[in-house]
Design an enzyme around this catalytic site. Structure first.
Site, PDB file in Angstrom:
ATOM      1  N   LYS A  93       0.711  -1.187  -0.252  1.00 15.27           N
ATOM      2  CA  LYS A  93      -0.016   0.572   0.006  1.00 15.27           C
ATOM      3  C   LYS A  93       0.698   1.017   0.418  1.00 15.27           C
ATOM      4  O   LYS A  93       1.955   0.769   0.683  1.00 15.27           O
ATOM      5  CB  LYS A  93      -1.065   0.615   1.239  1.00 15.27           C
ATOM      6  CG  LYS A  93       0.303  -0.061   2.211  1.00 15.27           C
ATOM      7  CD  LYS A  93       0.666   1.227   2.948  1.00 15.27           C
ATOM      8  CE  LYS A  93       0.992   1.495   4.790  1.00 15.27           C
ATOM      9  NZ  LYS A  93       1.652   2.324   4.682  1.00 15.27           N
ATOM     10  N   PRO A 153       9.519  -4.433  -0.478  1.00 13.47           N
ATOM     11  CA  PRO A 153      10.911  -3.908   0.935  1.00 13.47           C
ATOM     12  C   PRO A 153      10.977  -3.610   1.717  1.00 13.47           C
ATOM     13  O   PRO A 153       9.453  -2.985   2.476  1.00 13.47           O
ATOM     14  CB  PRO A 153      11.079  -2.673   0.071  1.00 13.47           C
ATOM     15  CG  PRO A 153      10.916  -2.133  -1.365  1.00 13.47           C
ATOM     16  CD  PRO A 153       9.393  -3.026  -1.349  1.00 13.47           C
ATOM     17  N   GLY A 185      10.796  -2.425   5.622  1.00 16.44           N
ATOM     18  CA  GLY A 185      10.723  -1.013   6.776  1.00 16.44           C
ATOM     19  C   GLY A 185      10.383  -0.059   5.746  1.00 16.44           C
ATOM     20  O   GLY A 185      11.297   1.088   5.662  1.00 16.44           O
ATOM     21  N   GLY A 203       7.784   0.817   4.594  1.00 20.25           N
ATOM     22  CA  GLY A 203       6.203   2.298   5.033  1.00 20.25           C
ATOM     23  C   GLY A 203       4.974   1.298   4.074  1.00 20.25           C
ATOM     24  O   GLY A 203       4.591   2.525   2.982  1.00 20.25           O
ATOM     25  N   GLY A 250       4.172  -1.374   4.224  1.00 14.78           N
ATOM     26  CA  GLY A 250       2.753  -2.155   4.375  1.00 14.78           C
ATOM     27  C   GLY A 250       3.162  -3.463   4.557  1.00 14.78           C
ATOM     28  O   GLY A 250       2.053  -4.678   4.292  1.00 14.78           O
ATOM     29  N   GLY A 251       4.170  -3.972   3.942  1.00 16.77           N
ATOM     30  CA  GLY A 251       4.427  -6.200   3.105  1.00 16.77           C
ATOM     31  C   GLY A 251       4.058  -6.599   4.748  1.00 16.77           C
ATOM     32  O   GLY A 251       3.807  -7.734   4.536  1.00 16.77           O
ATOM     33  N   SER A 286       0.264  -6.420   5.185  1.00 13.40           N
ATOM     34  CA  SER A 286      -0.578  -7.389   4.129  1.00 13.40           C
ATOM     35  C   SER A 286      -0.122  -9.207   4.428  1.00 13.40           C
ATOM     36  O   SER A 286      -1.161  -9.793   4.352  1.00 13.40           O
ATOM     37  CB  SER A 286      -0.100  -7.364   2.464  1.00 13.40           C
ATOM     38  OG  SER A 286      -0.579  -7.342   2.323  1.00 13.40           O
ATOM     39  N   ASP A 315      -2.065  -1.679  10.497  1.00 13.87           N
ATOM     40  CA  ASP A 315      -2.268  -1.664   9.388  1.00 13.87           C
ATOM     41  C   ASP A 315      -3.113  -2.933   8.671  1.00 13.87           C
ATOM     42  O   ASP A 315      -3.345  -2.979   7.581  1.00 13.87           O
ATOM     43  CB  ASP A 315      -1.181  -1.560   8.107  1.00 13.87           C
ATOM     44  CG  ASP A 315      -0.512   0.097   8.624  1.00 13.87           C
ATOM     45  OD1 ASP A 315      -1.440   0.881   8.918  1.00 13.87           O
ATOM     46  OD2 ASP A 315       0.959   0.587   8.047  1.00 13.87           O
TER      47      ASP A 315
END
Ligand code: C5P
Length: 304
Positions: free
Chosen positions: A12, A95, A97, A99, A101-102, A105, A137
């Site tokens: 995201k 990636p 760290g 931002g 949201g990996g 998610s 998140d």
């Protein structure tokens, strides 16, 4: 369910992020507009006696701090009988760290995937409350698309789709800690204003008024002070024709929204040599969230 199944977990960006105040629990009250994007981690789950996780990305935590394992354990403790396991395999493309949201998610994907694998009677409300326990998140990724997040960012209200508009991600060769960024913000005497910059007003006209609710990202002032190259990249994106450019979440990714794929490609070609070591990823908005696709070896993998 006897075979291996597979979930796709999108990244995201935060089209806007307003810090409204501090909460008694130490978290910050946010008003943010999330947008899911076409950049995916893949997660596979196979029946197994114990819960294990393997991951192809060495910088992602392989221990209990990994949100995939936290999500799996949270689900298992909500439905403890009979004892269940799963062999989870995570292929990271988002990636760490950044931002984007990996991890959150992946956690949402885990809840959906293991609910299916373990054939649990989970309701939408169960999944939402588990998501909130795991991280601020995670709840967004159960919805995906474009959505307003309030509270810690975990109260989700779906917003109308703006279609698959083009986005260029600039990922610098370092990560930023979310906890540290919020900590630095809290150390300031007053919370910053929404941060509308004059240069962005024309950008807002390209869609209906107020589509992005609030312009700006209130965390930029803290992160850009420590990493001026992120602010420089944001300015360079606007200079190369981005209609809107900002940091995603608590960084380190800075992204630009473009009017067309061609102008994005030109900007990417121009910015690459100016920001060595950065990964520039061309992507676009998606209406999807984390979702189970089907069997890992079956048609689902090629069909989606
Ligand atoms: O929920 P998550 O683990 O992603 O958040 C990481 C850290 O970021 C939290 O421990 C907290 O310090 C900070 N945070 C915050 N307010 C939010 C979200 C995160 O202060 N709304």
């Amino acid at each position: 369910m006897s075979g291996t199944i597979w979930a796709r977990c999108p990244a995201k960006v935060n089209l806007s992020l307003k810090v409204v105040g501090r909460r008694p629990d130490g978290y910050h009250e946010l008003e943010t507009v999330f947008q899911a994007i076409e950049l995916w981690d893949d997660l596979e789950a196979a029946p197994a006696p114990a819960l294990t996780l393997s991951c192809d990305e060495p910088t992602a935590p392989g221990d209990d701090s990994n949100l995939v394992l936290r999500a799996a354990r949270a689900l298992r403790s909500r439905f403890p009988e009979p004892a269940r396991g799963a062999a989870l395999r995570l292929r990271k493309r988002i990636p760490v760290g950044g931002g984007l949201g990996g991890g959150s998610s992946d956690a949402a994907g885990t809840l959906l995937l293991l609910s299916r694998l373990w054939e649990l009677p989970t309701t939408v409300a169960d999944l939402a409350s588990l998501a909130r326990e795991i991280g601020a998140d995670v709840a967004f990724f159960l919805h995906g698309g474009r959505a307003l997040g309030t509270g810690r960012g975990d109260r989700i209200e779906p917003l109308r789709s703006l279609g698959p508009f083009p986005i260029l991600l600039g990922c610098p060769p370092f990560a930023v800690s979310t906890a540290r960024t919020f900590g630095s913000l809290a150390a300031r005497l007053t919370l910053p204003a929404a941060g509308v910059s004059v240069g962005e007003f024309p950008a807002l006209k390209w869609r209906e008024e107020n589509d992005f609710r609030y312009t700006g990202n209130d965390l930029e002032c803290v992160v850009f002070a420590e990493h001026p190259e992120l602010g420089a990249f944001r300015g360079a994106l606007l200079g190369e024709g981005a209609r809107l450019a900002r940091m995603s979440g608590s960084g380190s990714t800075v992204f630009g929204v473009f009017g067309a794929e061609e102008s994005l490609a030109e900007a990417r070609a121009a910015l690459g040599p100016r920001f060595p070591g950065w990964r520039l990823i061309a992507t676009r908005a998606t209406d999807a969230g984390a979702h189970v696709v089907g069997t890992a070896s079956g048609a689902g993998r090629t069909g989606d």
